[in-house]
Design a protein around this motif. Structure first.
Motif, mmCIF file in Angstrom:
data_model
loop_
_atom_site.group_PDB
_atom_site.id
_atom_site.type_symbol
_atom_site.label_atom_id
_atom_site.label_comp_id
_atom_site.label_asym_id
_atom_site.label_seq_id
_atom_site.Cartn_x
_atom_site.Cartn_y
_atom_site.Cartn_z
ATOM 1 N N LEU A 126 0.823 -1.212 0.000
ATOM 2 C CA LEU A 126 0.000 0.000 0.000
ATOM 3 C C LEU A 126 0.855 1.260 0.000
ATOM 4 O O LEU A 126 0.514 2.255 -0.653
ATOM 5 C CB LEU A 126 -0.943 -0.002 1.206
ATOM 6 C CG LEU A 126 -1.986 -1.131 1.199
ATOM 7 C CD1 LEU A 126 -2.872 -1.054 2.435
ATOM 8 C CD2 LEU A 126 -2.828 -1.071 -0.054
ATOM 9 N N ALA A 127 1.985 1.215 0.709
ATOM 10 C CA ALA A 127 2.854 2.400 0.768
ATOM 11 C C ALA A 127 3.401 2.722 -0.621
ATOM 12 O O ALA A 127 3.390 3.885 -1.061
ATOM 13 C CB ALA A 127 3.994 2.165 1.754
ATOM 14 N N GLU B 117 7.736 -4.507 -8.034
ATOM 15 C CA GLU B 117 7.223 -5.334 -6.940
ATOM 16 C C GLU B 117 7.697 -6.761 -7.157
ATOM 17 O O GLU B 117 7.516 -7.323 -8.239
ATOM 18 C CB GLU B 117 5.682 -5.254 -6.905
ATOM 19 C CG GLU B 117 4.995 -6.341 -6.093
ATOM 20 C CD GLU B 117 5.474 -6.447 -4.648
ATOM 21 O OE1 GLU B 117 5.531 -5.419 -3.959
ATOM 22 O OE2 GLU B 117 5.803 -7.582 -4.220
ATOM 23 N N VAL C 46 1.283 -7.197 2.149
ATOM 24 C CA VAL C 46 0.694 -8.104 3.147
ATOM 25 C C VAL C 46 -0.826 -7.971 3.217
ATOM 26 O O VAL C 46 -1.484 -8.771 3.873
ATOM 27 C CB VAL C 46 1.305 -7.905 4.553
ATOM 28 C CG1 VAL C 46 2.775 -8.284 4.561
ATOM 29 C CG2 VAL C 46 1.092 -6.496 5.074
ATOM 30 N N HIS D 238 -8.566 -7.819 7.517
ATOM 31 C CA HIS D 238 -8.199 -6.425 7.736
ATOM 32 C C HIS D 238 -9.425 -5.594 8.102
ATOM 33 O O HIS D 238 -10.490 -5.756 7.507
ATOM 34 C CB HIS D 238 -7.544 -5.831 6.482
ATOM 35 C CG HIS D 238 -6.093 -6.161 6.364
ATOM 36 N ND1 HIS D 238 -5.625 -7.446 6.225
ATOM 37 C CD2 HIS D 238 -4.987 -5.359 6.381
ATOM 38 C CE1 HIS D 238 -4.293 -7.426 6.153
ATOM 39 N NE2 HIS D 238 -3.883 -6.169 6.242
ATOM 40 N N VAL D 239 -9.219 -4.696 9.053
ATOM 41 C CA VAL D 239 -10.281 -3.825 9.527
ATOM 42 C C VAL D 239 -9.809 -2.389 9.383
ATOM 43 O O VAL D 239 -8.619 -2.107 9.471
ATOM 44 C CB VAL D 239 -10.572 -4.170 11.009
ATOM 45 C CG1 VAL D 239 -11.128 -3.003 11.767
ATOM 46 C CG2 VAL D 239 -11.511 -5.366 11.092
ATOM 47 N N VAL E 233 14.010 -6.027 -6.821
ATOM 48 C CA VAL E 233 15.168 -5.136 -6.836
ATOM 49 C C VAL E 233 16.260 -5.760 -5.970
ATOM 50 O O VAL E 233 16.034 -6.102 -4.808
ATOM 51 C CB VAL E 233 14.780 -3.728 -6.335
ATOM 52 C CG1 VAL E 233 16.015 -2.864 -6.167
ATOM 53 C CG2 VAL E 233 13.790 -3.086 -7.299
ATOM 54 N N ALA F 290 4.654 1.126 6.340
ATOM 55 C CA ALA F 290 3.890 1.318 7.570
ATOM 56 C C ALA F 290 4.807 1.393 8.786
ATOM 57 O O ALA F 290 4.423 1.916 9.827
ATOM 58 C CB ALA F 290 2.890 0.171 7.724
ATOM 59 N N MET G 114 -2.944 -0.098 7.541
ATOM 60 C CA MET G 114 -3.100 0.338 6.147
ATOM 61 C C MET G 114 -3.049 1.868 6.111
ATOM 62 O O MET G 114 -2.498 2.453 5.176
ATOM 63 C CB MET G 114 -4.418 -0.188 5.591
ATOM 64 C CG MET G 114 -4.486 -1.711 5.603
ATOM 65 S SD MET G 114 -5.929 -2.350 4.750
ATOM 66 C CE MET G 114 -7.241 -1.950 5.896
#
Ligand SMILES: Cc1cc2nc3c(=O)[nH]c(=O)nc-3n(C[C@H](O)[C@H](O)[C@H](O)COP(=O)(O)OP(=O)(O)OC[C@H]3O[C@@H](n4cnc5c(N)ncnc54)[C@H](O)[C@@H]3O)c2cc1C
Length: 470
Positions: free
Chosen positions: A12-13, A32, A40, A56-57, A236, A434, A444
């Protein structure tokens, strides 16, 4: 001249950073290592089921993450409660409910606490006093971060029963650490933002679809539309700063990457590129290896010292409905939080009519992550029956487990000094993740915030050089 930004890591980052940079007019390439985006917070296919790598919440106060979903065009795929309402189940006891009233914070939970059965009456009053005191703690004070939440709770009259049935009920799920092991600063942040400042902030949300639909499919669509060159299955290997910019060496894994273009080295190929700026959005252990020495200005062995905490999810498909809420928490049980995943996973098509897929999320799972499947089954099925009496008559159609040994950084005392901000000591290099200094625990929301901040840092700094090397 167009600046070329390379983003390493498509969690997400990284996705948030890549979108920000592309929206600001930069040419962006995202690498990626896995075949999918989302890091994750993703999902995978198991037979006909779509399984999240972990339940996930989201809370209403996660404003950056919700804005990110808006940007991806999938905000409506997340259900958000109108009003915080958590059913709390316990073996052999009447269900309790943590439901907010229409009063402003922190009074919004007063009535629910006053009636909260799992805790003796005297503890309920102490909790109210403790909550007010926690609201005054300064999370930015290093001395606060050095102290454990458990120590602070004890010093503020919170007895073990209150810690077990209330503080840890919320804290373990949000911090991935028990109060005794958690930084007071991070705990204060969570409770202040989620429960003590704005009454609506803690309303709970969850995805109505598999996470991969949001964080992989929709993210990929948005990135490609914004002009980002998305390279999945591209790992990478090294990042070095040269006179002409940042040199990246990468390996393409067997799966073909999404936007293979002319000159694509193909599966298993090696490639070297030069970009003007880099946003690193990889986990701490990878950043420690990949980034040039001294880039982050952190103490030696910082990634090991920051550490990680596991999360285990137990997935059970019953032949009938046993959980009569979209989700519920449990106390006095190894079960922590349970979610009805029937609709979101496609279980309706995969199993006989009436079957229910329940995912049980087990945070701070140091004692569980190494247990074999049979041992987890032996522990969890009776525990589920104890809090979900209907399960006693149900047949288990499927039982499986997902484990994330390094789910989050360890939210322990002293964590703040080991989390770098987005700006590094090296020109053209910024960091996201994160685990970086967002002030938030590993969430998230923290990931998206870090990506936004790293993109702003990358675009604000002078260009090192330009050009692409073969
Ligand atoms: C089981 C579980 C449950 C969770 N529950 C919640 C929750 O309920 N609510 C919440 O808000 N948060 C939750 N979290 C935390 C949240 O998912 C994370 O904090 C967030 O998704 C992390 O995003 P990130 O981009 O920082 O890191 P990551 O998702 O780790 O992304 C890093 C990416 O970098 C890639 N990468 C690594 N090395 C390389 C390389 N050499 N080259 C290229 N790419 C590389 C990785 O493959 C990965 O995709 C949970 C996490 C887990 C694991």
């Amino acid at each position: 001249m167009t600046v070329h930004v390379g983003v390493v890591g498509g969690g997400l980052a990284g996705v948030a950073a890549a979108l920000r940079c592309a929206d600001a007019g930069a040419a962006v390439t995202l690498w990626e290592s896995r075949a999918r985006l989302g890091g994750v917070a993703g999902s995978f296919r198991r037979g006909e089921l779509d399984v999240d790598t972990g339940q996930h919440v989201v809370l209403r106060c996660c404003t950056s993450y919700l804005a990110f979903l808006d940007r991806l065009g999938v905000r409506d795929d997340v259900e958000l409660q109108d009003r915080l309402d958590i059913p709390v189940l316990a073996p052999g006891a009447r269900p309790a409910r943590l439901r907010r009233s229409g009063l402003p914070a922190p009074l919004h939970l007063g009535a629910a606490l006053a009636r909260y059965g799992p805790m003796p009456l005297a503890d309920r009053l102490r909790v109210l006093r403790g909550a007010l005191a926690l609201g005054r703690v300064d999370p930015d004070d290093p001395a606060v971060d050095a102290r454990s939440f458990g120590d602070w709770l004890a010093a503020h009259g919170q007895r073990p029963r209150a810690v077990q049935t209330l503080w840890d009920l919320v804290g373990v799920a949000t911090l991935n650490a028990r109060a005794a092991d958690a930084s007071l600063a991070l705990a204060a942040t969570v409770f202040q933002l989620g429960l003590l400042t704005d009454a609506a902030a803690g309303d709970v949300g969850w995805a109505r679809v598999p996470l991969g639909r949001l964080h992989d499919d929709a993210a990929r669509r948005a990135l490609v539309t914004a002009g980002v060159d998305v390279r999945t299955s591209a790992k990478v290997r090294t990042l070095t700063r040269g006179h002409d910019g940042w040199r990246i060496a990468l390996t393409h894994a067997q799966a073909a990457h999404a936007q293979a273009g002319p000159g694509d080295p193909g599966p298993g190929g090696e490639e070297e590129l030069v970009v003007d700026r880099i946003v690193s959005a990889v986990p701490p252990s990878v950043a420690a290896r990949l980034l040039p020495e001294g880039a982050l200005g952190l103490p030696a062995e910082w990634a090991d010292r920051l550490g990680s905490s596991p999360i285990v999810d137990v997935h059970v498909v019953y032949d009938r409905r046993v959980l009569h809420h979209p989700f519920a928490a449990a106390v006095d049980s190894p079960v922590q939080w349970m979610f009805d995943r029937t609709a979101s996973s496609g279980a309706r098509a995969a199993h006989p009519p009436g079957a229910q897929y329940v995912a049980v999320s087990l945070s701070a799972a140091d004692d569980l992550v190494g247990l074999p499947l049979a041992a987890l089954r032996e522990l969890m099925l009776p525990a589920l029956t104890a809090v979900l009496p209907a399960a006693a008559h149900a047949r288990v159609l499927d039982f499986f487990v997902t484990r994330e040994p390094h789910a989050t950084f360890r939210a322990g005392p002293g964590q703040a000094a080991l989390r770098p901000g987005p700006v590094t000591n090296l020109p053209g290099l910024s960091v996201a993740g994160a685990w970086t200094a967002t002030g938030w625990p590993a969430t998230m929301e923290g990931a998206v915030r870090s990506g936004d901040a790293a993109a702003a840092a990358a675009l604000a700094r002078p260009v090192v050089a330009a050009g692409v090397a073969a």
